[in-house]
Design an enzyme around this catalytic site. Structure first.
Site, PDB file in Angstrom:
ATOM      1  N   ARG A  87     -40.185 107.057  39.782  1.00  0.00           N
ATOM      2  CA  ARG A  87     -40.540 107.954  38.678  1.00  0.00           C
ATOM      3  C   ARG A  87     -39.347 108.146  37.766  1.00  0.00           C
ATOM      4  O   ARG A  87     -38.210 108.218  38.222  1.00  0.00           O
ATOM      5  CB  ARG A  87     -40.955 109.336  39.205  1.00  0.00           C
ATOM      6  CG  ARG A  87     -42.346 109.428  39.739  1.00  0.00           C
ATOM      7  CD  ARG A  87     -42.760 110.878  39.951  1.00  0.00           C
ATOM      8  NE  ARG A  87     -41.788 111.638  40.723  1.00  0.00           N
ATOM      9  CZ  ARG A  87     -41.665 112.958  40.645  1.00  0.00           C
ATOM     10  NH1 ARG A  87     -42.416 113.662  39.822  1.00  0.00           N
ATOM     11  NH2 ARG A  87     -40.777 113.579  41.388  1.00  0.00           N
TER      12      ARG A  87
ATOM     13  N   SER B 291     -33.549 107.607  47.716  1.00  0.00           N
ATOM     14  CA  SER B 291     -33.970 108.040  49.056  1.00  0.00           C
ATOM     15  C   SER B 291     -33.830 106.939  50.102  1.00  0.00           C
ATOM     16  O   SER B 291     -34.783 106.582  50.803  1.00  0.00           O
ATOM     17  CB  SER B 291     -35.412 108.560  49.006  1.00  0.00           C
ATOM     18  OG  SER B 291     -35.505 109.649  48.127  1.00  0.00           O
TER      19      SER B 291
ATOM     20  N   ASP C 173     -33.588 114.441  47.924  1.00  0.00           N
ATOM     21  CA  ASP C 173     -34.588 115.429  47.518  1.00  0.00           C
ATOM     22  C   ASP C 173     -34.289 116.826  48.054  1.00  0.00           C
ATOM     23  O   ASP C 173     -34.651 117.827  47.422  1.00  0.00           O
ATOM     24  CB  ASP C 173     -35.998 114.991  47.928  1.00  0.00           C
ATOM     25  CG  ASP C 173     -36.135 114.697  49.414  1.00  0.00           C
ATOM     26  OD1 ASP C 173     -35.120 114.731  50.143  1.00  0.00           O
ATOM     27  OD2 ASP C 173     -37.261 114.406  49.858  1.00  0.00           O
TER      28      ASP C 173
END
Length: 495
Positions: free
Chosen positions: A110, A179, A232
């Protein structure tokens, strides 16, 4: 033989047949009762092993605190990695301008554009695009992957309007959520340790992922720099702190789980650099790898761990996160089917499939309030092809869901309490009225209401009634997106 004698004989035969029939029925009932007792024995044994009384939770929190100290003292000193994030400035709410975020964590990535309005921060308008990564780029070269990402990022930047870039002459800044396992070396650099999630690009391993992205952006003519490399959990902490200055820690409770918190830099013996001006440093705990003798482990947890891709690791995560709760339920149900014929004479084939029963399915069954537990019946039928369950059987399944969710929620609360103890915030001190706020995110926390409620009530139980008003839990959404952009803002080169 006379008619009277014949009649007597018939009566005797009928009576014998009836007695035999009654005996068969009685034996069936006894057999059925014995099976039910065996099944309930399995359930009760599991519940006993999962029990987490408050004393055990306090011991668990103490063990968490000890491991935190050990992990801060030296690399490899604890199961908790206690990774120094190099995030020493968290958002204050005063940040202004347009910042970008790139969230790369799987087969899609994203790109977000976040507008920050300083004190007028009630709403953060965001625009984003989600881009699938062609499978061939997941195994080719670092150059090709990052060029593709940079090209898509440039396309998105090209959609800016005048308000999106309000400071002429300034370079655009990006928060990069990556991640995958990284050894962070500064706020804006980190070397890739290994790929996961289907990626296998050998020439990227051991390289600085930020450097690779920066070079790709230069090749496509995009004037942008990575201001912050984050995960995150730290993004969730940043998002919480933007709105509430009392946020001291962040927890992810979703498919996986992790925790990050704000530590005093002078309380990190393994920190070698100069102390940051803020005096603080965000620590990425990687708490999913926590293990203690106080954890209420069962045979099902042990078997799940042995069969996993990382046996002996992430034990805490395997007991509390959304990836595993449904699988623990399946394993208990399978034992009941195999050893007590709980679902009939044959073991349902679908029940043998690992991870077929997901935590959202478990949540739906756990929250079923209908008088006949129709949601439980439909999930068993649609997912496991188990038909004709009785209400009594369905009630047992709900009971198992409650046992597994309650254990996970209470262990999560103990972990949070351990962090508060490490920070000295688990009690109220005289003259102190400042709250300690914990920011949480993740689908498990957001959507599994009984889990969330149990976790919050357990934390209050641990803290005590007199101090419970000083601890708040808030939902900090989209740390991997908005949180990364906020960290780019708080580490801007123009501050």
């Amino acid at each position: 033989m006379g008619k009277k004698a014949a009649a007597v004989t018939v009566c005797v035969v009928v009576a014998a047949a009836a007695a035999a029939g009654a005996s068969v029925v009685a034996r069936r009932q006894m057999k059925k009762s014995a099976k039910w007792s065996r099944a309930m024995g399995i359930v009760r044994e599991f519940q006993d092993k999962c029990d987490s009384p408050i004393g055990k939770l306090r011991n668990l929190a103490d063990a968490m605190t000890v491991e935190m100290h050990a992990g801060l003292a030296s690399e490899g000193g604890s199961k908790l990695k206690m990774i120094i994030s190099y995030v020493d400035n968290l958002p204050t709410g005063e940040e202004e301008g347009c910042f970008y975020a790139l969230d790369l964590g799987g087969t899609n990535f994203r790109v977000l554009r976040v507008h920050l309005g300083g004190k007028d921060k009630d709403i953060i308008p965001t625009e984003f695009v989600e881009v699938p990564i062609p499978p061939c780029l997941m195994t080719r070269s670092s150059h090709e992957l990052f060029d593709f990402i940079a090209e898509e990022l440039a396309k998105f930047v090209a959609t800016e309007d005048e308000k999106s870039h309000p400071f002429p002459g300034r370079q655009r800044e990006l928060g990069f959520t990556f991640s995958f396992p990284v050894r962070q070396t500064s706020i804006s650099s980190g070397t890739l340790i290994k790929w996961t999630k289907g990626f296998s690009i050998e020439d990227a391993v051991g390289e600085d992922v930020v450097g690779e992205l920066n070079k790709a952006m230069e090749r496509v003519g995009l004037d942008m720099r990575v201001a912050a490399l984050v995960n995150d959990t730290i993004g969730t902490l940043a998002g919480g702190r933007y709105y509430n200055p009392n946020v001291v820690a962040a927890i992810i409770l979703g498919t996986g789980t992790n925790a990050a918190y704000v530590e005093r830099a002078n309380a990190i013996p393994k920190w070698q650099g100069p102390l940051p001006r803020s005096g603080d440093m965000v620590i990425n705990m990687e708490w999913g790898n926590f293990r203690s003798s106080h954890l209420p482990l069962t045979e099902y947890d042990d078997d799940l761990d042995v069969a996993s891709l990382n046996p002996g690791e992430q034990i805490f995560e395997k007991m509390i996160s959304g990836m595993y709760l449904g699988e623990i339920l399946r394993r208990v149900m399978l034992k009941m089917a195999e050893e007590a014929e709980f679902f009939g004479d044959t073991v349902p084939e679908k029940l043998k499939n690992p991870f077929i029963l997901r935590t959202p399915h478990m949540s739906t069954m756990h929250h079923d309030t209908s008088s006949d537990l129709k949601d439980v019946a439909s999930k068993l039928r649609d997912i496991l092809e188990i038909n004709n369950t009785t209400l009594r059987m369905r009630k047992v399944i709900v009971e198992l869901c409650d046992t597994i969710a309650t254990r996970g929620a209470r262990l999560s609360a103990a972990g949070i309490y351990g962090i508060l103890k490490k920070l000295g915030r688990e009690i109220t001190r005289e003259g102190e009225d400042q709250k300690s706020v914990i920011a949480l995110d993740g689908g498990l926390f957001e959507h599994y209401k009984k889990f969330k409620q149990c976790m919050e009530s357990t934390l209050k139980e641990l803290i005590g009634e007199e101090a419970s008003d000083t601890i708040d839990i808030i939902h900090s959404n989209d740390g991997s997106g908005i949180g990364a952009a906020l960290l780019a803002a708080s580490h801007s080169q123009y501050l």
